[in-house]
Structure formats: C-alpha cells, structure tokens
Design an enzyme around this catalytic site. Structure first.
Site, PDB file in Angstrom:
ATOM      1  N   LEU A  39       0.847  -1.193   0.000  1.00 42.99           N
ATOM      2  CA  LEU A  39       0.000   0.000   0.000  1.00 42.99           C
ATOM      3  C   LEU A  39       0.889   1.252   0.000  1.00 42.99           C
ATOM      4  CD1 LEU A  39      -2.490  -1.262   2.755  1.00 42.99           C
ATOM      5  CD2 LEU A  39      -2.878  -1.230   0.275  1.00 42.99           C
ATOM      6  N   GLY A 181      15.452  17.470 -17.449  1.00 43.80           N
ATOM      7  CA  GLY A 181      14.348  18.139 -16.749  1.00 43.80           C
ATOM      8  C   GLY A 181      14.816  18.739 -15.432  1.00 43.80           C
ATOM      9  N   ALA A 272      13.365  13.021 -16.287  1.00 47.89           N
ATOM     10  CA  ALA A 272      12.518  13.604 -15.225  1.00 47.89           C
ATOM     11  C   ALA A 272      11.804  14.823 -15.800  1.00 47.89           C
ATOM     12  CB  ALA A 272      13.379  13.975 -14.017  1.00 47.89           C
ATOM     13  N   HIS A 447      14.386  32.621  20.115  1.00 45.47           N
ATOM     14  CA  HIS A 447      15.754  32.975  19.742  1.00 45.47           C
ATOM     15  C   HIS A 447      16.724  31.975  20.336  1.00 45.47           C
ATOM     16  CE1 HIS A 447      19.238  35.362  18.746  1.00 45.47           C
ATOM     17  NE2 HIS A 447      19.674  35.173  19.988  1.00 45.47           N
TER      18      HIS A 447
END
Ligand SMILES: Cc1cc2nc3c(=O)[nH]c(=O)nc-3n(C[C@H](O)[C@H](O)[C@H](O)COP(=O)(O)OP(=O)(O)OC[C@H]3O[C@@H](n4cnc5c(N)ncnc54)[C@H](O)[C@@H]3O)c2cc1C
Length: 468
Positions: A39, A181, A272, A447
């Site tokens: 799954l 790509g 890609a 901070h």
C-alpha cells in the site's frame, strides 16, 4: 453474492489511503483496491519517502566530508557504503507502507490486491492472478495517481536510462549522470547522486530551472547548485540517447529553438520531464468518463466526475502533483460523500524542494503577482544575518514575503534555506487565516532560530527589520 461497500477507493497512494481512513472514521464501510503488492502508492514506495531517505543520507555523507573539520570534528574521509544506504531507504519504505496496512486494519478497511476497473455504475472489478471478483459499492473514488512522462524515441530500461524509480535504486554511483528536466524530481535526485560523487549535468528545455516557482528564488538556487558542481544546459532539448558497447551513453542535445547539435557522454540518464495521470485499464468508458487532453479525469468542485457517485482525486486530476494535495482531496471527498462540507484551500498549498538548501513556498510568486497587476510589497531577509544560521553554517538563502500594499495581507511566501520545509508551515497557517505581514511581525519567534528570519522578513514589509 458480491461484497457490498459504501465506498470503494481505487489506488492506495496518499490520496486513496487517506480518503479510505477518513471515510471509515465517518462510519462508512470501505474497500481499497491496489494493484501493487504494498500500500502507499508512488509516494511511499517510489516517490517522496525513498527520495527523502536518500536525500538525508547523502546530505550527511557530504557534510561529513566537508563541514565536520570546520566544526572541530576530525574524522577520516567518509567511505560510501551505497548498499547500506539503500537498506536504510528500503527499511524506511517498509516502515511506512506497513504503517498504512496497520491503519487499514485499525479502521476496518478491506484491502483487495489486484487491478481495479469500473464495471458499470456501482461495480468495481478486481483482477488478479487469483481471478476476477466484483465489488458492489455505492460510491467509487478513483485515486490511481500518475506515472513518469516519457520522451519519444527514448526507451527506459531503469538501469542506464532511468525514471525516478530507477534513479532511487542504482547499484553504483554513476561517474556522469545526465538529468533531463530541471523540475523538483530531477533536481532532488540529481542532488543525491552529485553528493555521492556523480558529475551531474541537467538539461532543461526552458530557459530557467524549477518552472512555476518564484524566479528570484530559482535563480539563486541555480547559482547554489552550480557551486555544488551541478552543470546546467538550459534552453536545450535532448534529441537522442545511444547506448554504447562500453556501457556509456551518447546523448545528443540541441538548442530548444533549433541549432547546432552538441554531444554529451553519460553513464546514466534520468528522464525527469514530469508525470502524467494514470487511468490505464480503469474502464472509464463503461461509465462514460472522458479524460481531458492531458489524460486527467475532469471533476467538478466537489470532485464528482461526469458519472454519478464516481469521484476522482490526487495526481489523476488537475492541479499540482503533490502528496499533501492528494491527501487533502482524499479527506475532502470522504467528507463530501458523508454529506459534510469538505474543502481544500489551493491558495495555501505549500510546495517544497528537499535539496540543500531547501526551497519552500506557499501562495503566489512575485512573477504571478506582477502578471496579475496586483500592488504588492516585498519583505526580504537573508540567512547571513541570522544568528542560528551562522552557528549551523547554513547562511545560504533568504525569506521573502509578499504582501498586499492596501491590506497588508500575505499573498505569498518563499524560503530558500536550511529547514525551509519545516518553516513554511508558519506561513501556511498564517495564509489559511488570511493573516497580514504585521500579524507575523508581532508574533514572537524563539531565539535563536532560523524562523526569526521569517519574522524579520515580515518586519521588512513594514517599518524594517531589526538585524539588517
Ligand atoms: C521521486 C518522487 C518524489 C516525490 N516527492 C514528493 C514530495 O517530496 N512531496 C510531495 O508532496 N510529492 C512528492 N512526489 C509526488 C507524489 O508522490 C504524488 O503527488 C502522490 O503520490 C500522488 O498521490 P496519489 O494518491 O494521487 O497517487 P499515487 O501515489 O500515484 O498512487 C496511485 C496508486 O494507484 C494504484 N493504481 C493505479 N491504477 C490502479 C488500478 N487500476 N487498480 C488498482 N490500483 C491502481 C497505483 O499502483 C498506485 O499505488 C514525488 C514523486 C516522485 C516520483
């Protein structure tokens, strides 16, 4: 007699499995049909999760090789154990997909393994090596996702000419990797192999990387990647790839607008160039659903298709191909089927590139605001002026906030820097509540944190930041 369900989901990726769980939580009797043995879909098996396991491991490998000595940690040069890195990736995938199986049990979802196809209104056929089985279901959600787009004439073998799937499982570090790509997947996987020792060249048809992202961010990111050793050939297209007997590849590229051919030698080529919706074998014709010109299933605002009680979500419909977009649509459609008012706010949908530094954005880019003629102001703060960033040797990048001039409402935010993927959430929540730059500027940031840069960028939309 056939099994009867309130809802059957075809596909168990982030869209499908999340939809199934939400529907079960809302009291429906739910089935999921998945053709793969595990799954989780593309995302968990061959996408988001394995790529992040390799990105994390390869980033630490590079840090150990480059930054440790400056921090006073003297070690000998790290040795790559690629097989073990792949074990870590595989274990990460297994833990995640087993987690989905556990959630299905917990929510009493019935899982069928096999190819799901629509066999007419209210009927799903499951075909597996065990034969055929019909499920009867009042509602059907199609969540069949997407597959890598291919380049004409270039044959994928997943060993030397690979998609992202092959690039996640290479048995050795290629000396020369060509990435076709310059989108998110190409740059993430290119980064993995560059850190592990490949000489990476990226060929992109357009004149820029990361099309669709804020162009200022993309430009800075390209410079950073070039410093990391990645070479770019923009406005160029790959014409052919020939496999040589010695195992190398001869890649012919030419300028996007035509011109002189150039030859690049590579050991592995990663295609890609994007992904396309996947509806093969789904039997859409049996209920009259006609995909659009890009193969996607057309849906209305409530994810309903042209066939009553049949819905579609995730990569198989229009919109950004992102796991969290699929998940949100899964929740929304389950709620709609249950008679509730499920809704997805696409205007506050974050998007991340998990490289080093990371890029994260939400809302509109400066290019989009310009094109729409919206009067906006820019608050920008660099990580070079952030104390925590200096301590962590992570001073690359900046936070950029775009706010409406008249109302101060935040319209978009873009972060390039370490942990940008985690920091963007603050801006996503702000945008979900239609917050202003001043709201953010008046919110305390601990901070020292990288998130202080967000507050300072918000201050830059008003009277000015403190630390610059
Ligand atoms: C390398 C890579 C990295 C990525 N990284 C990210 C990331 O970091 N963040 C992010 O948001 N997105 C990422 N994505 C995109 C993300 O994986 C997808 O957007 C997401 O998986 C889409 O979910 P989906 O549920 O629509 O479809 P999918 O995840 O594609 O799932 C569809 C499922 O349907 C099954 N199926 C198809 N047809 C049938 C049928 N007829 N019967 C039964 N089963 C069928 C398929 O086997 C598959 O399991 C990445 C993708 C890739 C390839």
């Amino acid at each position: 007699m056939a099994d009867q369900f309130d809802l059957t989901v075809i596909g168990s990726g982030p869209g499908g499995y999340v939809c199934a769980i939400r529907a079960a939580q809302l009291g429906m009797k739910v089935a999921v049909v998945e053709k793969m043995p595990t799954l989780g879909g593309t995302c968990l098996n061959i996408g988001c999760i394995p790529s992040k396991a390799l990105l994390h491991a390869s980033e630490l490998f590079e840090e150990a090789g480059h930054n440790f000595s400056h921090l006073g940690i003297d070690i000998s040069a790290p040795q790559l154990n690629l097989a073990q890195m792949m074990v870590h990736k595989d274990e990460t995938v297994a833990a995640n997909v087993n987690g989905v199986a556990f959630l299905f049990k917990k929510n009493k979802i019935t899982s069928f393994t096999g190819l799901g196809s629509i066999a007419g209104p209210g009927k799903v056929k499951v075909t597996s090596d065990k034969g055929e089985q019909i499920i009867e279901s009042r509602n059907i959600v199609i969540a069949t996702g997407s597959v890598p787009a291919s380049l004409p004439g270039i044959e994928i073998d997943e060993e030397r000419i690979v998609t992202s799937t092959g690039a996640l499982a290479l048995g050795a570090v290629p000396d020369r990797l060509l990435v076709i790509g310059a989108g998110v997947i190409g740059l993430e996987l290119g980064s993995v192999w560059a850190r592990l020792g490949s000489k990476v060249t990226v060929v992109e048809y357009l004149d820029r990387i990361l099309p669709g992202m804020d162009s200022e961010v993309a430009r800075q990111f390209q410079r950073i990647l070039q410093k990391q050793g990645v070479e770019f050939k923009l406005s160029a297209k790959v014409k052919s790839i020939d496999k040589q007997d010695d195992g190398s590849l001869t890649v012919r590229i030419e300028p996007a607008q035509g011109g002189d051919m150039q030859i690049i030698d590579a050991d592995v080529a990663l295609v890609a160039i994007g992904r396309k919706a996947y509806t093969q074998g789904l039997g859409l014709e049996s209920v009259g659903i006609v995909p659009d010109e890009r193969g996607r299933i057309p849906v209305g605002p409530a994810y309903g298709t042209s066939a009553e009680y049949i819905y579609a979500i995730g990569d198989v419909i229009a919109g950004p191909m992102l796991a969290h977009k699929a998940e949100d649509e899964g929740i929304a459609v389950a709620e709609i089927i249950a008679g509730q008012h499920g809704h997805v706010n696409y205007g506050a949908m974050p998007s991340v590139v998990y490289t080093n530094p990371e890029i994260a954005s939400v809302g509109r880019s400066e290019d989009e605001l310009k094109a729409a003629g919206i009067d906006y102001k820019v608050g920008k703060f660099p990580f070079t002026a952030n104390g925590r960033a200096k301590a962590q040797m992570a001073t690359q990048g900046f936070v950029k906030i775009l706010a409406d001039v008249a109302t101060d409402r935040v319209l978009g935010a873009h972060i390039i820097g370490k942990n940008a993927s985690e920091m963007i959430e603050a801006l996503t929540v702000l945008m979900e509540f239609s917050g202003s730059a001043e709201d953010l500027a008046r919110t305390t940031a601990a901070h020292p944190t990288l998130s202080e840069a967000i507050r300072e960028a918000a201050l830059m939309c008003g009277d000015g930041a403190i630390h610059i």
